[in-house]
Design an enzyme around this catalytic site. Structure first.
Site, PDB file in Angstrom:
ATOM      1  N   CYS A   1       2.545  -1.824  -5.479  1.00 20.42           N
ATOM      2  CA  CYS A   1       2.709  -3.224  -5.872  1.00 20.42           C
ATOM      3  C   CYS A   1       1.510  -3.950  -5.269  1.00 20.42           C
ATOM      4  O   CYS A   1       1.388  -4.031  -4.047  1.00 20.42           O
ATOM      5  CB  CYS A   1       4.021  -3.771  -5.323  1.00 20.42           C
TER       6      CYS A   1
ATOM      7  N   CYS B   1      -1.674 -18.141   5.203  1.00 16.18           N
ATOM      8  CA  CYS B   1      -0.396 -17.628   5.698  1.00 16.18           C
ATOM      9  C   CYS B   1       0.135 -18.420   6.889  1.00 16.18           C
ATOM     10  O   CYS B   1      -0.599 -18.708   7.839  1.00 16.18           O
ATOM     11  CB  CYS B   1      -0.543 -16.157   6.061  1.00 16.18           C
TER      12      CYS B   1
ATOM     13  N   ARG C   1       4.307  -9.838 -11.986  1.00 21.10           N
ATOM     14  CA  ARG C   1       5.327 -10.706 -11.372  1.00 21.10           C
ATOM     15  C   ARG C   1       4.829 -12.127 -11.161  1.00 21.10           C
ATOM     16  O   ARG C   1       3.797 -12.347 -10.508  1.00 21.10           O
ATOM     17  CB  ARG C   1       5.809 -10.124 -10.032  1.00 21.10           C
TER      18      ARG C   1
ATOM     19  N   CYS D   1      -5.253 -14.654   8.014  1.00 18.01           N
ATOM     20  CA  CYS D   1      -5.273 -14.966   6.577  1.00 18.01           C
ATOM     21  C   CYS D   1      -5.045 -16.471   6.383  1.00 18.01           C
ATOM     22  O   CYS D   1      -4.029 -17.014   6.839  1.00 18.01           O
ATOM     23  CB  CYS D   1      -4.213 -14.144   5.854  1.00 18.01           C
TER      24      CYS D   1
ATOM     25  N   CYS E   1      11.126  -1.678  -1.620  1.00 18.38           N
ATOM     26  CA  CYS E   1       9.703  -1.992  -1.491  1.00 18.38           C
ATOM     27  C   CYS E   1       9.469  -2.480  -0.066  1.00 18.38           C
ATOM     28  O   CYS E   1      10.332  -3.165   0.499  1.00 18.38           O
ATOM     29  CB  CYS E   1       9.322  -3.084  -2.489  1.00 18.38           C
TER      30      CYS E   1
ATOM     31  N   CYS F   1       1.709 -12.906  13.801  1.00 20.77           N
ATOM     32  CA  CYS F   1       0.794 -11.877  13.285  1.00 20.77           C
ATOM     33  C   CYS F   1      -0.613 -12.052  13.877  1.00 20.77           C
ATOM     34  O   CYS F   1      -1.113 -13.168  14.039  1.00 20.77           O
ATOM     35  CB  CYS F   1       0.737 -11.959  11.769  1.00 20.77           C
TER      36      CYS F   1
ATOM     37  N   CYS G   1      12.816  -6.052  -1.321  1.00 24.39           N
ATOM     38  CA  CYS G   1      11.484  -5.940  -0.713  1.00 24.39           C
ATOM     39  C   CYS G   1      11.520  -6.492   0.701  1.00 24.39           C
ATOM     40  O   CYS G   1      11.903  -7.647   0.901  1.00 24.39           O
ATOM     41  CB  CYS G   1      10.471  -6.760  -1.503  1.00 24.39           C
TER      42      CYS G   1
HETATM   43  N1  SAM Z   1       1.398  -8.648   6.645  1.00 15.42           N
HETATM   44  C1  SAM Z   1       1.471  -7.921   5.453  1.00 15.42           C
HETATM   45  C2  SAM Z   1       0.240  -8.092   4.602  1.00 15.42           C
HETATM   46  O1  SAM Z   1      -0.509  -9.027   4.819  1.00 15.42           O
HETATM   47  O2  SAM Z   1       0.046  -7.268   3.698  1.00 15.42           O
HETATM   48  C3  SAM Z   1       2.696  -8.225   4.614  1.00 15.42           C
HETATM   49  C4  SAM Z   1       3.184  -9.654   4.495  1.00 15.42           C
HETATM   50  S1  SAM Z   1       2.060 -10.805   3.726  1.00 15.42           S
HETATM   51  C5  SAM Z   1       2.872 -12.333   4.049  1.00 15.42           C
HETATM   52  C6  SAM Z   1       2.304 -10.448   1.993  1.00 15.42           C
HETATM   53  C7  SAM Z   1       1.568 -11.270   0.975  1.00 15.42           C
HETATM   54  O3  SAM Z   1       2.163 -12.548   0.850  1.00 15.42           O
HETATM   55  C8  SAM Z   1       0.118 -11.590   1.213  1.00 15.42           C
HETATM   56  O4  SAM Z   1      -0.723 -10.524   0.904  1.00 15.42           O
HETATM   57  C9  SAM Z   1      -0.108 -12.750   0.264  1.00 15.42           C
HETATM   58  O5  SAM Z   1      -0.534 -12.274  -0.993  1.00 15.42           O
HETATM   59  C10 SAM Z   1       1.270 -13.386   0.148  1.00 15.42           C
HETATM   60  N2  SAM Z   1       1.302 -14.724   0.754  1.00 15.42           N
HETATM   61  C11 SAM Z   1       1.356 -15.011   2.060  1.00 15.42           C
HETATM   62  N3  SAM Z   1       1.350 -16.343   2.272  1.00 15.42           N
HETATM   63  C12 SAM Z   1       1.279 -16.925   1.046  1.00 15.42           C
HETATM   64  C13 SAM Z   1       1.229 -18.274   0.587  1.00 15.42           C
HETATM   65  N4  SAM Z   1       1.225 -19.298   1.439  1.00 15.42           N
HETATM   66  N5  SAM Z   1       1.171 -18.507  -0.741  1.00 15.42           N
HETATM   67  C14 SAM Z   1       1.166 -17.478  -1.608  1.00 15.42           C
HETATM   68  N6  SAM Z   1       1.207 -16.176  -1.242  1.00 15.42           N
HETATM   69  C15 SAM Z   1       1.260 -15.903   0.068  1.00 15.42           C
HETATM   70 FE1  SF4 Z   2      -0.365 -11.385   8.873  1.00 11.11          FE
HETATM   71 FE2  SF4 Z   2       0.191 -13.236   7.009  1.00 11.11          FE
HETATM   72 FE3  SF4 Z   2      -2.138 -11.933   6.929  1.00 11.11          FE
HETATM   73 FE4  SF4 Z   2       0.144 -10.593   6.359  1.00 11.11          FE
HETATM   74  S1  SF4 Z   2      -0.739 -12.300   5.170  1.00 11.11           S
HETATM   75  S2  SF4 Z   2      -1.565  -9.888   7.668  1.00 11.11           S
HETATM   76  S3  SF4 Z   2       1.561 -11.659   7.744  1.00 11.11           S
HETATM   77  S4  SF4 Z   2      -1.442 -13.344   8.569  1.00 11.11           S
END
Ligand code: SAM
Ligand code: SF4
Ligand code: DTB
Length: 324
Positions: free
Chosen positions: A199, A72, A271, A69, A139, A65, A108
């Site tokens: 959501c 992530c 949730r 974040c 979803c 990606c 989802c």
């Molecule tokens: N890339 C898209 C986005 O960021 O909206 C969809 C996938 S992203 C992985 C979806 C959500 O997963 C993030 O917004 C975050 O809230 C959650 N998430 C990701 N990594 C996480 C982690 N290590 N612990 C808890 N929640 C996590």
């Molecule tokens: Fe990309 Fe992870 Fe951020 Fe979603 S949460 S935009 S997958 S870096």
């Protein structure tokens, strides 16, 4: 709607807000028993307190990606996870069938994108149709949506779009620098305007203060209407991410967050999301008592493990919970 109009609406939303950060923070400050009592009153006024909805997750596009974040594993900047291609339709169908057989009511699908390209969106729409044909709710979580994309998803019959605000506005830029929370607000407006359910939740345990947690919940409650589904994720501290050493959150503070979410968003499904794998059965039971009434169900979240379905079944039996 143009982005400018969407931005103006998003900026305007908090003005008519019913919840302030201070009001939500005051909930957090209540004695634990008083907070849970209030949360249970609200929960029972709107839901069967013994019913829990179950969604199964599938990562349809993992890793690589462009975004940064901090929590992530899927950011290309980390080298924490291999980049994979978008799954084939057949692979998605097999996974959705298995989830349905295990008792999930919603499927989802998540993609590690900043947002979908139009060509990819068409492929994902086929996945949505296939899952719907199995008789499950659908979803998607694909990141930021551009003009017309939400409408295409709605036309395909998508039930929910997951797009989290993730943390309080004042903390957001410390966690993510490649897109703004305002941009995420604009996607939420596109989803709402296209007629789909939202959501939207966030993550706690990233080293944020109680005030930031209260601010996140106030923002969610003020989306007007509040999201139909509110995932409260506990950070899964993944080695190799900037948050791998985040300070531990007091488990009772996590329960308080669930309870405050329940009170601030009485008719939303709250949730108990990421982080369950590391929680005891007793802590999860407290979360259900605090008003959580939905879980991610199945052995995997996106890239990390989730509580095994058999352990969930056993806990549901011990607590007299029924799946909906
Ligand atoms: N890339 C898209 C986005 O960021 O909206 C969809 C996938 S992203 C992985 C979806 C959500 O997963 C993030 O917004 C975050 O809230 C959650 N998430 C990701 N990594 C996480 C982690 N290590 N612990 C808890 N929640 C996590
Ligand atoms: Fe990309 Fe992870 Fe951020 Fe979603 S949460 S935009 S997958 S870096
Ligand atoms: C949400 O709020 N939590 C889910 C889902 N929406 C997409 C994702 C949790 C991811 C946990 C870390 C991982 O497995 O990579």
């Amino acid at each position: 709607m143009t982005v400018a109009t969407a931005t103006a609406r998003a900026a305007a939303a908090p003005i008519s807000a019913a919840w302030s950060t201070a009001t939500v923070e005051a909930l957090f400050e209540l004695p634990f028993a008083d907070l849970l009592f209030r949360a249970q009153q609200v929960h029972r006024a709107h839901f069967d307190a013994n019913a829990v909805q179950r969604s199964t997750l599938l990562s349809i596009k993992t890793g690589g990606c462009s975004e940064d974040c901090g929590y992530c594993s899927q950011s290309a900047r980390r080298g924490t996870i291999e980049r994979e291609k978008l799954l084939e339709l057949d692979e998605v169908k097999v996974a959705a069938k298995a989830a349905k057989e295990k008792g999930a009511s919603r499927f989802c699908m998540g993609a590690a994108w900043r947002g979908p390209k139009d060509g990819d969106l068409d492929k994902v729409i086929e996945m949505v149709r296939t899952v719907k044909d199995l008789g499950m709710e659908t979803c998607l979580t694909l990141g930021l949506l551009g003009p017309g994309q939400a409408e295409k998803l709605a036309a395909a019959g998508l039930d929910y779009y997951n797009h989290n605000l993730d943390t309080g506005a004042e903390f957001y830029d410390l966690v993510i620098t490649t897109h703004s929370q305002q941009a995420r607000m604009e996607t939420l407006i596109r989803v709402r305007d296209a007629g789909m359910k939202i959501c939207c939740g966030g993550i706690v345990g990233m080293g944020e203060s109680r005030r930031v947690r209260a601010s996140l919940l106030a923002q969610l409650a003020n989306l007007n209407p509040a999201p139909e589904s509110v995932p409260i994720n506990h950070l899964v501290a993944i080695p190799g991410t900037p948050m791998e050493n985040a300070p531990p959150l007091d488990p009772f503070e996590f329960v308080r967050t669930i309870a405050a979410a329940r009170i601030a968003m009485p008719t939303s499904w709250v949730r108990l999301s990421a982080g369950r794998h590391e929680m005891s059965d007793e802590l999860q039971a407290l979360c259900f008592l605090a008003g959580a009434n939905s879980i991610f169900y199945g052995d995997k979240l996106l890239t990390t493990g989730n509580t095994e379905a058999e352990r969930d079944e056993a806990l549901f039996d011990r607590l007299g919970l029924k799946a909906v």
